[in-house]
Scaffold this motif. Sequence first.
Motif, short mmCIF file in Angstrom:
data_model
loop_
_atom_site.label_atom_id
_atom_site.label_comp_id
_atom_site.label_asym_id
_atom_site.label_seq_id
_atom_site.Cartn_x
_atom_site.Cartn_y
_atom_site.Cartn_z
N LYS A 513 4.37 4.83 -5.06
CA LYS A 513 4.65 5.94 -4.15
C LYS A 513 3.46 6.87 -3.92
O LYS A 513 3.40 7.55 -2.92
N LYS A 514 2.59 6.96 -4.93
CA LYS A 514 1.47 7.90 -4.83
C LYS A 514 0.19 7.22 -5.29
O LYS A 514 0.25 6.29 -6.09
N PRO A 515 -0.96 7.72 -4.83
CA PRO A 515 -2.21 7.09 -5.29
C PRO A 515 -2.52 7.40 -6.75
O PRO A 515 -2.16 8.46 -7.25
N TRP A 516 -3.17 6.47 -7.41
CA TRP A 516 -3.76 6.64 -8.74
C TRP A 516 -5.26 6.58 -8.49
O TRP A 516 -5.69 6.12 -7.42
N PRO A 517 -6.08 7.05 -9.44
CA PRO A 517 -7.51 7.20 -9.10
C PRO A 517 -8.20 5.92 -8.62
O PRO A 517 -9.07 5.98 -7.75
N SER A 518 -7.85 4.75 -9.18
CA SER A 518 -8.63 3.55 -8.83
C SER A 518 -7.94 2.66 -7.79
O SER A 518 -8.21 1.47 -7.75
N ILE A 519 -7.08 3.23 -6.98
CA ILE A 519 -6.53 2.43 -5.88
C ILE A 519 -7.69 2.04 -4.95
O ILE A 519 -8.62 2.82 -4.75
N MET A 520 -7.67 0.82 -4.43
CA MET A 520 -8.71 0.41 -3.48
C MET A 520 -8.72 1.38 -2.30
O MET A 520 -7.67 1.95 -1.96
N ARG A 521 -9.88 1.57 -1.68
CA ARG A 521 -9.97 2.54 -0.60
C ARG A 521 -9.92 1.89 0.78
O ARG A 521 -9.54 2.50 1.75
N THR A 522 -10.32 0.62 0.83
CA THR A 522 -10.29 -0.08 2.11
C THR A 522 -10.60 -1.56 1.88
O THR A 522 -10.93 -1.96 0.76
N ILE A 523 -10.46 -2.36 2.93
CA ILE A 523 -11.00 -3.72 2.92
C ILE A 523 -12.34 -3.61 3.63
O ILE A 523 -12.40 -3.05 4.74
N TYR A 524 -13.40 -4.10 3.00
CA TYR A 524 -14.73 -3.93 3.56
C TYR A 524 -14.77 -4.39 5.01
O TYR A 524 -14.41 -5.52 5.33
N GLY A 525 -15.18 -3.48 5.87
CA GLY A 525 -15.35 -3.82 7.28
C GLY A 525 -14.07 -4.01 8.06
O GLY A 525 -14.12 -4.42 9.22
N ASN A 526 -12.92 -3.74 7.47
CA ASN A 526 -11.68 -3.98 8.18
C ASN A 526 -10.56 -3.05 7.67
O ASN A 526 -9.64 -3.49 6.99
N HIS A 527 -10.69 -1.77 8.02
CA HIS A 527 -9.73 -0.80 7.51
C HIS A 527 -8.32 -1.09 8.03
O HIS A 527 -7.33 -0.86 7.34
N GLN A 528 -8.28 -1.62 9.23
CA GLN A 528 -6.97 -1.91 9.82
C GLN A 528 -6.21 -2.97 9.02
O GLN A 528 -5.00 -2.87 8.81
#
Length: 694
Positions: A513-528
């Motif tokens: 439900k909520k972020p924890w510190p080491s959640i991935m931030r994106t997929i490289y080059g493809n945020h969508q």
Amino acid sequence: MIPDKAPVEKDLYHAAPEVVNGAHVPNFQKYKELYLQSTQNPEEFWGRIAKEYYWKTPQTGKFLDYNFDLTKGKIYIKWMEGATTNICYNLLDRNVHQKKLGDKIAFYWEGNDPEDCMQVTYKELLQQVCKFANVLRSQGVKKGDRVSVYMPMMIESVVVMLACTRIGAIHSVVFAGFSAESLCERILDSRCSLLVTADGFYRGDKPIDLKHIADEALRKCRDRNFRVGRCIVVKHLGVTEATGATDETCTVKASSDTSQSPPAKRSCYNLQITWNADVDIWWHDLMKEASDKCEPEWCDFEDPLFILYTSGSTGKPKGVQHAVGGYLLYTATTFKYVFDYKPDDVYWCTADVGWITGHSYIVYGPLANGATSVMFEGIPTYPNVSRLWEIIDKYKVTTFYTAPTAIRLLMKYGEEPVKKFSRKSLKILGTVGEPINPEAWLWYYNVVGNSKCPIMDTFWQTETGGHMMTPLPAAIPLKPGSATFPFFGVTPAILNETGEELEGMAEGYLVFKKPWPSIMRTIYGNHQRFETTYFKKFPGYFVTGDGCKRDKDGYYWITGRIDDMLNVSGHLLSTAEVESALIEHTSIAEAATVSHPHPIKGECLYCFVTLKDGHEFTETLVTELKDKVREKIGPIATPDYVQNAPGLPKTRSGKIMRRILRKIARNENDLGDTSTLADGTVIEELFKNRCKTA
Ligand code: WTA
């Protein structure tokens, strides 16, 4: 909801007094208290932990800002606005200078051959890392540039990773078992400017010509109009230096030259490598000249730390991108609590650095804590099936972390190879990577751990960066096969198909439900793609893709990937559950179950079973297996088909490729992408042994 008290039934496994004494979290009440604080007041909880690390500039803005709801806009996660740091500085300089751990051993390196070993202290590691960071800078690598790492399990792999982080470059480690095509695909996707590899290595008695595969990958990149500036080669097997290399490629013969790094004993290998003087450059030539002082690059808390590719349902791998500050805090904290880390421990994780487990729990988590680890190049069955237990005694390993697949493999050989060694140093065991069936859990507990070491069944993903659902050694009574409760700061929920949160005893989709510190931030080059893969199905939640069950005591049981779930006559079944029942039969070493179309039930179960040595596949066995499943789960789960499978299709990290098994069950010859398959030869045999299906 976490229950107020741990259950007290007698079939639970409670920690022995020696585990409880001095534990960071000594009991369930303390766990619950810290858990509530971590979820209700993350700023206070993580803020306190952050104080143990070095920040060049403090947080000035919001502690946590995020959006998990795609219907409200872009997905983002930002922690500790304004804080800057360097992760390498925290892992090495801080430990050497502030904590005075310079002479402490960071790694005992154990080679593929038992006589091949070496060790490195924190001070030495810092020097090596600074030197290579200077090498990278001299090669023009800057903050934000991507560096591909295609290396065996050697200290230099750690050196490269940390050297990248020291200068703010982004490493992309590609498991050294991947093919040239896979390496090429990953280099292209991340636009890496530099590749670091090694001449070659041995996996058991099989030589791997790594440089040759890397050459082929770079050729494939060039064919697709992409050039990697440099390929730095570590001399690992000890081939002689290429003399007179020109633009033409020249072949160098191997010798038993051991004068180059690492200074370990090596036998004579007959490896040939091709040298391309345009691109290739020896590691030791560059390191000779480099200074061992290197000012770190100060990075934002949210700056990218590394990319690690993981497979995606579309077939194209996803470059999972992690961030500097959150990954530091979370891997360090999970390592400390989940393994109840103490300064005198000797910790050993058998994963490869090419996987997330190797990143988080060989490199970052242990080093952040100033721990001493074993790093193992070889495999559990070479030169014999006692190797792991021998290494545990050799280094007096206290904490041992491995995968269920390794445990099941070694179980096949019985207790004798384990009992040859005392394993008396062991205190805590761990598993990761897939659901562990209770039979393997019990063998691990009783035979490997002498019934005194709690097993941390850690559920997490490349995407989560660190442990999500996991026991803590002293605080949480264990149930074999359950990953038990959420770690600090983790807020799990179980959803049904329509996205409603299920309370109490329930089964469905596991989400956070909520972020924890080491959640991935994106997929490289493809945020969508990041947004659609993890946040689209259930707006407001991070979707793991795993199924999960909560029992009457609030314990969580991971049931496997949702795509490994099947629906028999309207009942949701997990293939893992069926497999675990099959494995309980004394003749079965390993089992894999897939769903198969059925005219009346919709889907039915098709099972593949690998027999233990000396057992026979007979009609009687098939009946017994069906009875076993019926007995364990119920008549609804009775398999329609059971096939003899001397080998199963697995990825190089040991995961069974059920997608391929589904095709075999359906007699479909088009298997799709098989590039991650470790051993293609099992396929033909599986087709031959197919059951006649309706
Ligand atoms: C599975 C590995 C059950 C799960 C760290 C997850 C597990 C996938 C467990 C991630 C566990 C991992 N119990 N299943 N303790 N640990 N898994 O990205 O299906 O290689 O989604 O990360 O492994 O695999 P990955």
